[in-house]
Every structure is written in structure tokens, then in C-alpha cells.
Scaffold this motif. Structure first.
Motif, PDB file in Angstrom:
ATOM      1  N   VAL A 161      29.427  47.744  49.668  1.00 22.22           N
ATOM      2  CA  VAL A 161      30.775  47.237  49.382  1.00 22.22           C
ATOM      3  C   VAL A 161      31.667  47.532  50.580  1.00 22.22           C
ATOM      4  CG1 VAL A 161      32.739  47.292  47.810  1.00 22.22           C
ATOM      5  CG2 VAL A 161      30.430  47.677  46.932  1.00 22.22           C
ATOM      6  N   HIS A 162      32.302  46.487  51.108  1.00 20.30           N
ATOM      7  CA  HIS A 162      33.254  46.676  52.199  1.00 20.30           C
ATOM      8  C   HIS A 162      34.576  47.162  51.622  1.00 20.30           C
ATOM      9  CE1 HIS A 162      36.584  45.427  54.830  1.00 20.30           C
ATOM     10  NE2 HIS A 162      35.771  45.836  55.787  1.00 20.30           N
ATOM     11  N   ILE A 163      35.132  48.179  52.242  1.00 22.18           N
ATOM     12  CA  ILE A 163      36.394  48.749  51.761  1.00 22.18           C
ATOM     13  C   ILE A 163      37.488  48.499  52.803  1.00 22.18           C
ATOM     14  CG2 ILE A 163      37.581  50.851  51.036  1.00 22.18           C
ATOM     15  CD1 ILE A 163      35.331  50.047  49.113  1.00 22.18           C
ATOM     16  N   ASP A 164      38.510  47.775  52.394  1.00 22.71           N
ATOM     17  CA  ASP A 164      39.715  47.647  53.209  1.00 22.71           C
ATOM     18  C   ASP A 164      40.675  48.750  52.798  1.00 22.71           C
ATOM     19  OD1 ASP A 164      40.107  45.675  55.223  1.00 22.71           O
ATOM     20  OD2 ASP A 164      39.911  44.095  53.712  1.00 22.71           O
ATOM     21  N   LEU A 165      41.530  49.130  53.719  1.00 22.17           N
ATOM     22  CA  LEU A 165      42.542  50.118  53.379  1.00 22.17           C
ATOM     23  C   LEU A 165      43.889  49.446  53.176  1.00 22.17           C
ATOM     24  CD1 LEU A 165      41.702  53.148  55.718  1.00 22.17           C
ATOM     25  CD2 LEU A 165      41.062  52.784  53.324  1.00 22.17           C
ATOM     26  N   ASP A 166      44.629  49.973  52.207  1.00 18.71           N
ATOM     27  CA  ASP A 166      45.996  49.541  51.952  1.00 18.71           C
ATOM     28  C   ASP A 166      46.856  50.772  52.229  1.00 18.71           C
ATOM     29  OD1 ASP A 166      48.328  48.412  51.056  1.00 18.71           O
ATOM     30  OD2 ASP A 166      47.824  48.523  48.937  1.00 18.71           O
ATOM     31  N   GLY A 167      47.278  50.912  53.464  1.00 19.83           N
ATOM     32  CA  GLY A 167      47.955  52.143  53.858  1.00 19.83           C
ATOM     33  C   GLY A 167      46.931  53.258  53.982  1.00 19.83           C
ATOM     34  N   ASP A 168      47.110  54.296  53.177  1.00 15.69           N
ATOM     35  CA  ASP A 168      46.226  55.457  53.282  1.00 15.69           C
ATOM     36  C   ASP A 168      45.233  55.547  52.127  1.00 15.69           C
ATOM     37  OD1 ASP A 168      47.939  55.993  51.261  1.00 15.69           O
ATOM     38  OD2 ASP A 168      48.565  57.974  51.962  1.00 15.69           O
ATOM     39  N   ARG A 169      45.019  54.444  51.446  1.00 17.61           N
ATOM     40  CA  ARG A 169      44.083  54.472  50.323  1.00 17.61           C
ATOM     41  C   ARG A 169      43.310  53.152  50.253  1.00 17.61           C
ATOM     42  NH1 ARG A 169      47.314  55.831  45.349  1.00 17.61           N
ATOM     43  NH2 ARG A 169      48.412  57.152  46.789  1.00 17.61           N
ATOM     44  N   PRO A 170      42.188  53.144  49.554  1.00 17.64           N
ATOM     45  CA  PRO A 170      41.420  51.898  49.451  1.00 17.64           C
ATOM     46  C   PRO A 170      42.229  50.782  48.802  1.00 17.64           C
ATOM     47  CG  PRO A 170      40.097  53.764  48.727  1.00 17.64           C
ATOM     48  CD  PRO A 170      41.497  54.285  48.909  1.00 17.64           C
ATOM     49  N   HIS A 171      42.058  49.580  49.294  1.00 15.60           N
ATOM     50  CA  HIS A 171      42.764  48.423  48.734  1.00 15.60           C
ATOM     51  C   HIS A 171      42.301  48.202  47.288  1.00 15.60           C
ATOM     52  CE1 HIS A 171      44.119  44.266  48.228  1.00 15.60           C
ATOM     53  NE2 HIS A 171      44.881  44.457  49.292  1.00 15.60           N
ATOM     54  N   PRO A 172      43.223  47.895  46.373  1.00 14.68           N
ATOM     55  CA  PRO A 172      42.819  47.699  44.965  1.00 14.68           C
ATOM     56  C   PRO A 172      41.714  46.653  44.788  1.00 14.68           C
ATOM     57  CG  PRO A 172      45.211  47.795  45.144  1.00 14.68           C
ATOM     58  CD  PRO A 172      44.683  47.799  46.547  1.00 14.68           C
ATOM     59  N   SER A 173      41.754  45.593  45.584  1.00 11.08           N
ATOM     60  CA  SER A 173      40.712  44.566  45.457  1.00 11.08           C
ATOM     61  C   SER A 173      39.358  45.115  45.905  1.00 11.08           C
ATOM     62  CB  SER A 173      41.099  43.328  46.281  1.00 11.08           C
ATOM     63  OG  SER A 173      40.183  42.293  46.077  1.00 11.08           O
ATOM     64  N   SER A 174      39.367  45.982  46.914  1.00 13.09           N
ATOM     65  CA  SER A 174      38.110  46.616  47.350  1.00 13.09           C
ATOM     66  C   SER A 174      37.582  47.549  46.264  1.00 13.09           C
ATOM     67  CB  SER A 174      38.335  47.412  48.639  1.00 13.09           C
ATOM     68  OG  SER A 174      38.729  46.579  49.692  1.00 13.09           O
ATOM     69  N   LEU A 175      38.496  48.268  45.591  1.00 15.03           N
ATOM     70  CA  LEU A 175      38.060  49.159  44.511  1.00 15.03           C
ATOM     71  C   LEU A 175      37.483  48.369  43.335  1.00 15.03           C
ATOM     72  CD1 LEU A 175      40.844  51.908  44.439  1.00 15.03           C
ATOM     73  CD2 LEU A 175      38.477  52.143  45.201  1.00 15.03           C
ATOM     74  N   SER A 176      38.053  47.182  43.104  1.00 16.85           N
ATOM     75  CA  SER A 176      37.502  46.330  42.043  1.00 16.85           C
ATOM     76  C   SER A 176      36.094  45.854  42.424  1.00 16.85           C
ATOM     77  CB  SER A 176      38.428  45.132  41.810  1.00 16.85           C
ATOM     78  OG  SER A 176      37.947  44.343  40.756  1.00 16.85           O
ATOM     79  N   ALA A 177      35.921  45.523  43.711  1.00 17.55           N
ATOM     80  CA  ALA A 177      34.582  45.133  44.181  1.00 17.55           C
ATOM     81  C   ALA A 177      33.617  46.306  44.063  1.00 17.55           C
ATOM     82  CB  ALA A 177      34.660  44.641  45.632  1.00 17.55           C
ATOM     83  N   LEU A 178      34.128  47.520  44.323  1.00 14.95           N
ATOM     84  CA  LEU A 178      33.283  48.714  44.199  1.00 14.95           C
ATOM     85  C   LEU A 178      32.859  48.912  42.744  1.00 14.95           C
ATOM     86  CD1 LEU A 178      32.099  51.197  45.688  1.00 14.95           C
ATOM     87  CD2 LEU A 178      34.219  52.408  45.159  1.00 14.95           C
ATOM     88  N   ALA A 179      33.790  48.660  41.820  1.00 13.99           N
ATOM     89  CA  ALA A 179      33.454  48.785  40.395  1.00 13.99           C
ATOM     90  C   ALA A 179      32.386  47.762  39.999  1.00 13.99           C
ATOM     91  CB  ALA A 179      34.707  48.594  39.547  1.00 13.99           C
ATOM     92  N   ALA A 180      32.526  46.541  40.512  1.00 10.93           N
ATOM     93  CA  ALA A 180      31.500  45.518  40.233  1.00 10.93           C
ATOM     94  C   ALA A 180      30.171  45.935  40.866  1.00 10.93           C
ATOM     95  CB  ALA A 180      31.950  44.172  40.779  1.00 10.93           C
TER      96      ALA A 180
END
Lengths: 313, 228
Positions: free
Chosen positions: A6-25
């Protein structure tokens, strides 16, 4: 069974919510398929690597662990991070070469997904699903709206851009960290000179458009704003909708402008050129040619119901 | 610098405004210093090739058409485009990525096959000698970008509004190629075929509309929503 990455983008200093949703999937898929789930992010090498915590990476690692990752990969580069293949593609390719994943996931609404997703797929000869969701079943699969799917029994690699919200399954607090280094691999042919705010006409994700008559009903205007928030979409309309307080002043789009969002929810009757939209949903109008969905019941009722159902999804 | 414009493998889904916009953008390279005349490329069925040739011809662009009845995925079409681009020795490839949603991944695939730089979601483009100035839409921001050298650029530039356009006649101006002339084996290329997908009926119930929209619901950061 190959790895799920899973590719993780950052949104400031934390993982982007869309990346976290992809991580959950990805967690759901990896658990079902018996695969290892890697969460990987490209970060600028701070130079002094005394500890991951000193750069805030330790916190990100913990968040990804809680998000379900089995292993976290940090791809260090000395290139300035930007959501462009030319900036981070070299380091990302290094991750792909190292892990040789069978399935690569991106958050469909994460900043890097349009540039990195298809290029990753082309590099590994994979199939592409542009906005997919994980099914809720014992044998988890990914499906997109066009009938494309990825199953455990498939041969070959796949890349999927994961859309929507997926519930996070709480993972371990402590996971392995892999640090890879890719110095100086930016593509000099693409130079990012600057960034400014985009006009609403350039929206490429979701868009909600409200007609003048519909905007005059406060309840409809409130629910239209709620749909827009749920979809992360700008709410646009005409000058009358602005006067009614339903649409912000910046939400007026010139009638001659062509709009090309991925999805447009049209509430009532609007005078906009939506012919570039990938998908159109009409509320308060019957289904017609070129429309992917319609709720022909009275606008107020349809919109309130849609808010209720989507808000719980 | 030679510019090729990939118009795609099927007619636009809803409007030809994006097709016209891509063609008009390519035409600006014809007047730019140091650029050869751009060439529009299309592939697929004859009626689509006639439309592509007609719209290109109206803007003064030469066109090349690859006749095939294959239905390919993004990598399959990218192989076709890359073969034409190599034949005409183009260094910059523009792609109309807005006319059909499946076109967008082809930008990356063409760039990969040509070992070129890539840039998606470009909303304006201006040639300036050996440099191309581009604006790229990314969510709520607009990036200003300079491009030098070989690149594949996905365009989302609209042409003028148009209600009706003349039915295109079979075009004699389009240079016609077949896959073999490009050194491509249709049998091998068929491995990138896509199974035909049934057209979707409009969703007319609340549940089906909500299901359709669900993949666009924006995920919220769990820690932020808890105030952390």
C-alpha cells in the motif's frame, strides 16, 4: 502468496486519510489471501538519522501499524517530495523492485495516486482498477464499478486505486520497519515551479451542483452541503444559489466552462456543461441518456435519504 | 521537436469538447519555434477514425489512423501508440485523457514504453522553444510545471462549446496503418484484450445510487475525528 503493498501519502505529518483507507482494504485482502501487508512511503531523507522519532516518522510508523500494516517501508530520497512521478517515481520504483508485490494499492483520493498508480501498473504489467472497494466476505476481493475485479485466484499482478471509506481493523502496535535509501533519482525533465489554488472548474474528483430553485429551499441547501462534505466536493451553483446562501461566492462556475469531475451530483436543474464528467447522478430528475443514476422523487426527500444512507457508509 | 497527439481508441463518451481542446492545444505547437507539424493519432473502428481525422483536419493537423477491431487495455493501446510515435519520431506525446475515463492510465503506460517523463491532469500548456510550460490540476491546487525533453502529457483542456457537429465523411487525409505495418503482432497484442463489459442501466433506487457514490465518500482521519 506475494506481498500486498500500500502506497502511503502524507497529509502534513500523518498518513493521508485516503491512504489509510487503502491500508484498511489492503489489510482485509492480505488477511484473506494469507499475504504480508506492506505500507510504504517515500520521505525526504533528513540527513541526520539519529532516530525515526526525531523526524516524526516514528509516529507515522505507529499509525500505520495500528492501521493494519505487517511491515512499514520508508523509502528515503534526497529529492523534494511532490505528488509527481518525476519526483518520487525513482524511489517508489526502488520499493517495487525490492518487494515485487502481487497487489499494489493507492488511496484513490491521495495526492500521488494519479501519477504513481498507473505508472506502477505499467512497470509491472499489471491490471488497473481505478476506483475499487474491498468486498465484505470470507474470500475478500476488490471490485470496481465497471465489473473489474481482483481475486486471490487471479494470476498476474494488479494495481488498484481504492475509493471510499474502509473501516480500519486495529493492528499491532509494533511492526518491522524497513528503511531503503534512493539518493538523487528525480527526473530532471519535469520541474515543479510553483503551486497555487485551483479554480473550482478544475475539480477532477467529485462535484455537487445545485439548481437555483432547489437552492432556495433551506433544507435542500443544507443537505446539498452535507453531500458535498461527504464526497469532499465543492458545491457549485448559479448567482441565485449564492444569493440564497446555499453556495459560497467562489462556487459560481461560468456557464461556458467545461467541467470534468469524476462524479457530479446534480440537484435540480443546473445550467452547466457537465459533458466532461465521468459519471453523473441526478437528484429530483428522472434518469436519462448519459446519466448513471437518478432519484426522481421530490428533491427534499431524495436528498435527505441519500444523506442518511451515505453518511452511514 | 515533433509532437504527437493520441486521441484514443474510441469516440468521446459524452462530448467532443475535450477532443477539440486537445487538438487545439497540439495545434499551438505548429506555430511554435523549433517544432515540426504535430500529428494526431487514433486507433480503432473506421467511424471513430473518420471523426478523429475530421476534427484534426479542421484544426490543420495531419492525422494517422490504426485500423483494428481489437478491444485492448491501457497497456495494449500504449503499445500501439508507442509504435506509431517511434515511427514518426515524436519526442512529445499529448494525450486527450478527458474524453473517456479509461484513457487516463494510458498516459503512464505510453511514458513507460517510451522511457519518457509523464505528466497527468494538465489543464493548460504553452510551448516556449525547447521548454513547455504546463499547469496541472491536483485536487484543490494548480501546479506550474516546466517540461524539457521527451514527455507524455495527459490533457484536460476543453474546446469551444459545440451542440452539433457535422457527420464526418470517410477521410482521405488520414494516413492509415495496420498493426503489422507498425511491427505489432495482433495475436500477441490480443493478450491485452479486455472482455466486453455490458452497459450499465441507470441506477434508479436509493440503495443503488448510494452504492455508486460510496467509492467517492472521502475517508476521514480517525485520529483527527477524535480530536487527536
Amino acid at each position: 502468496m506475494g506481498a500486498v503493498l500500500v502506497h502511503i501519502d502524507l497529509d502534513g505529518d500523518r498518513p493521508h486519510p485516503s491512504s489509510l483507507s487503502a491500508l484498511a482494504a489492503g489489510r482485509a485482502v492480505a488477511s484473506s489471501w494469507g499475504a504480508t501487508l506492506y505500507a510504504a512511503l517515500v520521505v525526504r531523507d533528513p540527513g541526520d538519522r539519529t532516530s525515526a522519532d526525531s523526524t516524526g516518522l516514528g509516529r507515522i510508523q505507529a499509525m500505520l501499524a495500528r492501521g493494519g500494516a505487517d511491515k512499514v517501508v520508508l523509502a528515503m530520497t534526497d529529492v523534494a517530495i511532490a505528488p509527481l512521478w518525476s519526483a518520487v517515481g525513482g524511489a517508489w520504483q526502488g520499493v517495487i523492485d525490492q518487494l515485487r508485490p502481487r497487489l499494489v494499492l493507492f488511496g484513490a483520493d491521495s495526492p500521488s495516486a494519479p501519477e504513481l498508480g498507473p505508472r506502477t501498473a505499467a512497470k509491472i504489467g499489471a491490471r488497473v482498477l481505478l476506483r475499487a472497494r474491498a468486498s465484505v466476505s470470507d474470500d475478500v476481493e476488490l471490485r470496481d464499478r465497471d465489473g473489474g475485479y481482483v481475486r486471490s485466484s487471479d494470476t498476474g499482478a494488479a494495481v488498484a486505486l481504492i475509493g471510499g471509506a474502509h473501516a480500519t481493523l486495529a493492528g499491532e502496535e509494533d511492526v518491522d520497519l524497513v528503511v531503503l535509501s534512493f539518493p538523487g533519482v528525480a527526473d530532471p525533465r519535469i520541474e515543479l515551479v510553483g503551486t497555487t489554488a485551483a479554480e473550482v472548474a478544475h475539480t477532477r474528483g467529485a462535484l455537487v451542483a445545485i439548481g437555483d430553485e432547489a437552492a432556495s429551499d433551506p433544507a435542500v441547501a443544507r443537505d446539498a452541503a452535507r453531500i458535498a462534505t461527504l464526497l469532499g466536493a465543492p458545491l457549485v451553483g448559479g448567482p441565485a444559489a449564492v444569493r440564497a446562501g446555499a453556495v459560497a461566492a467562489g462556487g459560481v462556475v461560468d456557464r461556458g466552462a467545461a467541467l470534468a469531475p469524476e462524479i457530479c451530483v446534480v440537484i435540480g436543474t443546473v445550467s452547466l456543461d457537465l459533458a466532461g464528467a465521468t459519471s453523473i447522478i441526478r437528484v429530483g430528475a428522472p434518469g436519462s441518456k448519459g446519466v448513471d443514476g437518478a432519484l426522481p422523487a421530490p428533491i427534499g426527500t431524495s436528498l435527505a435519504d441519500l444523506c442518511r444512507v451515505l453518511g452511514g457508509s | 521537436m515533433t509532437v504527437a497527439l493520441w486521441l484514443g481508441s474510441a469516440a468521446p463518451a459524452r462530448t467532443i469538447r475535450w477532443l477539440d481542446g486537445a487538438i487545439a492545444t497540439a495545434a499551438t505547437f505548429a506555430q511554435a519555434e523549433g517544432h515540426k507539424a504535430p500529428v494526431a493519432i487514433a486507433a480503432g473502428e473506421p467511424t471513430w477514425l473518420d471523426l478523429a481525422a475530421d476534427r484534426a483536419n479542421r484544426a490543420g493537423l495531419a492525422s494517422t489512423g490504426v485500423s483494428t477491431d481489437l478491444q485492448l487495455d491501457y497497456l495494449g493501446w500504449a503499445q500501439v501508440v508507442a509504435a506509431v510515435v517511434r515511427q514518426i519520431r515524436a519526442t512529445t506525446v499529448l494525450v486527450d485523457e478527458a474524453s473517456r475515463p479509461e484513457r487516463f492510465p494510458e498516459v503512464a503506460a505510453i511514458a513507460e514504453l517510451l522511457d519518457a517523463a509523464q505528466l497527468t491532469h494538465v489543464v493548460s500548456l504553452a510551448p516556449d522553444g525547447a521548454i513547455i510550460h504546463a499547469s496541472r490540476a491536483t485536487g484543490t491546487s494548480l501546479q506550474t510545471i516546466r517540461i524539457r525533453g521527451s514527455a507524455v502529457i495527459g490533457l484536460r483542456v476543453a474546446g469551444a462549446p459545440i451542440d452539433e457537429y457535422p457527420t464526418p465523411m470517410p477521410s482521405a487525409s488520414m494516413k492509415r496503418l495496420d498493426l503489422k505495418a507498425l511491427g505489432l503482432d495482433p495475436g500477441v497484442l490480443a493478450h491485452r484484450s479486455l472482455p466486453p463489459r455490458a452497459g450499465q442501466q441507470p441506477r434508479l433506487t436509493l440503495e443503488r445510487v448510494a452504492e455508486h457514490l460510496a467509492v467517492h465518500v472521502v475517508p476521514r482521519s480517525p485520529s483527527r475525528s477524535r480530536g487527536g
